[in-house]
Design a protein around this motif. Structure first.
Motif, PDB file in Angstrom:
ATOM      1  N   LYS A  63       0.830  -1.204   0.000  1.00  0.00           N
ATOM      2  CA  LYS A  63       0.000   0.000   0.000  1.00  0.00           C
ATOM      3  C   LYS A  63       0.861   1.249   0.000  1.00  0.00           C
ATOM      4  CE  LYS A  63      -3.649   2.393   2.569  1.00  0.00           C
ATOM      5  NZ  LYS A  63      -4.548   2.352   3.769  1.00  0.00           N
ATOM      6  N   SER A  64       1.950   1.240   0.789  1.00  0.00           N
ATOM      7  CA  SER A  64       2.820   2.414   0.868  1.00  0.00           C
ATOM      8  C   SER A  64       3.477   2.703  -0.479  1.00  0.00           C
ATOM      9  CB  SER A  64       3.891   2.225   1.949  1.00  0.00           C
ATOM     10  OG  SER A  64       4.742   1.128   1.630  1.00  0.00           O
ATOM     11  N   ASP A  65       3.878   1.649  -1.198  1.00  0.00           N
ATOM     12  CA  ASP A  65       4.473   1.835  -2.525  1.00  0.00           C
ATOM     13  C   ASP A  65       3.435   2.387  -3.507  1.00  0.00           C
ATOM     14  OD1 ASP A  65       6.919   0.991  -1.694  1.00  0.00           O
ATOM     15  OD2 ASP A  65       6.807  -0.996  -2.607  1.00  0.00           O
ATOM     16  N   PHE A  66       2.219   1.889  -3.402  1.00  0.00           N
ATOM     17  CA  PHE A  66       1.150   2.371  -4.279  1.00  0.00           C
ATOM     18  C   PHE A  66       0.890   3.859  -4.045  1.00  0.00           C
ATOM     19  CE2 PHE A  66      -3.482   3.184  -4.741  1.00  0.00           C
ATOM     20  CZ  PHE A  66      -3.546   3.115  -6.122  1.00  0.00           C
ATOM     21  N   LEU A  67       0.828   4.272  -2.799  1.00  0.00           N
ATOM     22  CA  LEU A  67       0.581   5.687  -2.477  1.00  0.00           C
ATOM     23  C   LEU A  67       1.756   6.548  -2.928  1.00  0.00           C
ATOM     24  CD1 LEU A  67      -1.014   5.319   1.080  1.00  0.00           C
ATOM     25  CD2 LEU A  67      -2.175   5.830  -1.078  1.00  0.00           C
ATOM     26  N   LEU A  68       2.979   6.037  -2.749  1.00  0.00           N
ATOM     27  CA  LEU A  68       4.154   6.793  -3.186  1.00  0.00           C
ATOM     28  C   LEU A  68       4.183   6.919  -4.703  1.00  0.00           C
ATOM     29  CD1 LEU A  68       6.712   8.268  -2.372  1.00  0.00           C
ATOM     30  CD2 LEU A  68       7.925   6.070  -2.356  1.00  0.00           C
ATOM     31  N   SER A  69       3.751   5.880  -5.397  1.00  0.00           N
ATOM     32  CA  SER A  69       3.710   5.941  -6.864  1.00  0.00           C
ATOM     33  C   SER A  69       2.713   6.995  -7.338  1.00  0.00           C
ATOM     34  CB  SER A  69       3.362   4.568  -7.455  1.00  0.00           C
ATOM     35  OG  SER A  69       2.007   4.225  -7.229  1.00  0.00           O
ATOM     36  N   LEU A  70       1.602   7.151  -6.617  1.00  0.00           N
ATOM     37  CA  LEU A  70       0.634   8.197  -6.957  1.00  0.00           C
ATOM     38  C   LEU A  70       1.217   9.581  -6.703  1.00  0.00           C
ATOM     39  CD1 LEU A  70      -2.739   6.723  -5.616  1.00  0.00           C
ATOM     40  CD2 LEU A  70      -1.844   6.705  -7.958  1.00  0.00           C
ATOM     41  N   LEU A  71       2.025   9.698  -5.655  1.00  0.00           N
ATOM     42  CA  LEU A  71       2.694  10.972  -5.387  1.00  0.00           C
ATOM     43  C   LEU A  71       3.676  11.305  -6.505  1.00  0.00           C
ATOM     44  CD1 LEU A  71       3.120  13.365  -3.516  1.00  0.00           C
ATOM     45  CD2 LEU A  71       4.749  11.971  -2.197  1.00  0.00           C
ATOM     46  N   THR A  72       4.309  10.288  -7.062  1.00  0.00           N
ATOM     47  CA  THR A  72       5.204  10.493  -8.205  1.00  0.00           C
ATOM     48  C   THR A  72       4.440  11.049  -9.399  1.00  0.00           C
ATOM     49  OG1 THR A  72       6.703   8.733  -7.498  1.00  0.00           O
ATOM     50  CG2 THR A  72       6.773   9.340  -9.830  1.00  0.00           C
ATOM     51  N   VAL A  73       3.236  10.547  -9.621  1.00  0.00           N
ATOM     52  CA  VAL A  73       2.384  11.054 -10.706  1.00  0.00           C
ATOM     53  C   VAL A  73       2.085  12.537 -10.481  1.00  0.00           C
ATOM     54  CG1 VAL A  73       0.106  10.894 -11.780  1.00  0.00           C
ATOM     55  CG2 VAL A  73       1.363   8.811 -11.206  1.00  0.00           C
TER      56      VAL A  73
END
Length: 241
Positions: A63-73
């Motif tokens: 979940k943390s990686d998914f949220l961080l990936s959205l922050l990258t977007v």
């Protein structure tokens, strides 16, 4: 479509009329699309490629990686908006009359220049203090998954984007060359983070930054800092075969 015809560049005039709210929505839509495209490409190649995995298991999706990936977007959208601001204020000038041959050379130039800049930035990100703050999270993915490309500290994402902005301020690139380069960049980053080799065996001898080349970097963080090529690693003694 002929990129040198005036009607093609007439489409660019539409963007000049965008309000900032329209630009905000447009940048988010484009970057979400690219994010989903990268994930889709990763999964497609992973399912259809018959080559063995480079490492036994993919890194687990969290979940943390998914949220961080959205922050990258979101960070990528911010860089796009900064580029638009500089373009509107004539700090970035786009050449709308570039012949096809020059567009090709501009794409090659962007690949080589960004490869060098990213090598330096990547190498610096591995200095102990910066690594702990910025780059360590990405390297938790010793093996990779479809989110690995986007698991980056926000400052790292902004740093890569700002390098591109600086190059665009230094030369009047064709908008077509920029779009082609950014497409290559996304596809290359996606392929580079596969857990299967995508390139033919002899590709590394040609100086191409293959999937295995970058996978080895995730396993040995002191080697293979290049992105598109292994040229700079070979020159500066950080290459691992």
């Amino acid at each position: 479509m002929n990129f040198n015809r005036p009607e093609f560049y007439g489409y660019l005039n539409v963007f000049q009329e965008f309000s900032w709210m329209q630009w905000l929505i447009f940048s988010l839509v484009v970057n979400i699309f690219l994010y989903l495209f990268s994930i889709g490409l990763y999964l497609f190649v992973d399912k259809t490629c018959r080559k063995d995995k480079l490492q036994k298991e993919d890194h687990p999706v969290t979940k943390s990686d998914f949220l961080l990936s959205l922050l990258t977007v979101i960070c990528n959208s911010s860089i796009m908006l900064l580029g638009v601001f500089l373009w509107k204020n004539h700090w970035i000038v786009l050449d709308s009359n570039t012949p096809a041959g020059i567009i090709f050379l501009e794409v090659i130039a962007l690949i080589l220049l960004m490869d060098f800049c990213m090598y330096l930035f990547h190498y610096a990100a591995h200095s102990p203090y910066i690594y702990k703050i910025l780059h360590g999270k990405h390297h938790e993915h010793v093996s990779t998954n479809f989110l690995s490309l986007f698991v980056l500290h926000p400052f790292e994402t902004l740093g890569f984007g700002l390098m591109m902005i600086v190059l665009l301020m230094c030369y009047n690139f064709s908008p077509v060359a920029i779009v082609i380069y950014l497409t290559v960049n996304l596809i290359w980053g996606t392929i580079g983070h596969l857990n299967r080799e995508f390139f033919p065996k002899k590709s590394d001898r040609l100086g191409i930054g293959t999937t295995k080349f970058h996978n080895l970097h995730h396993m040995d963080e002191s080697k293979n800092f290049g992105f598109y090529t292994s040229v700079w690693d070979r020159l500066f003694g950080t290459y691992k075969e």
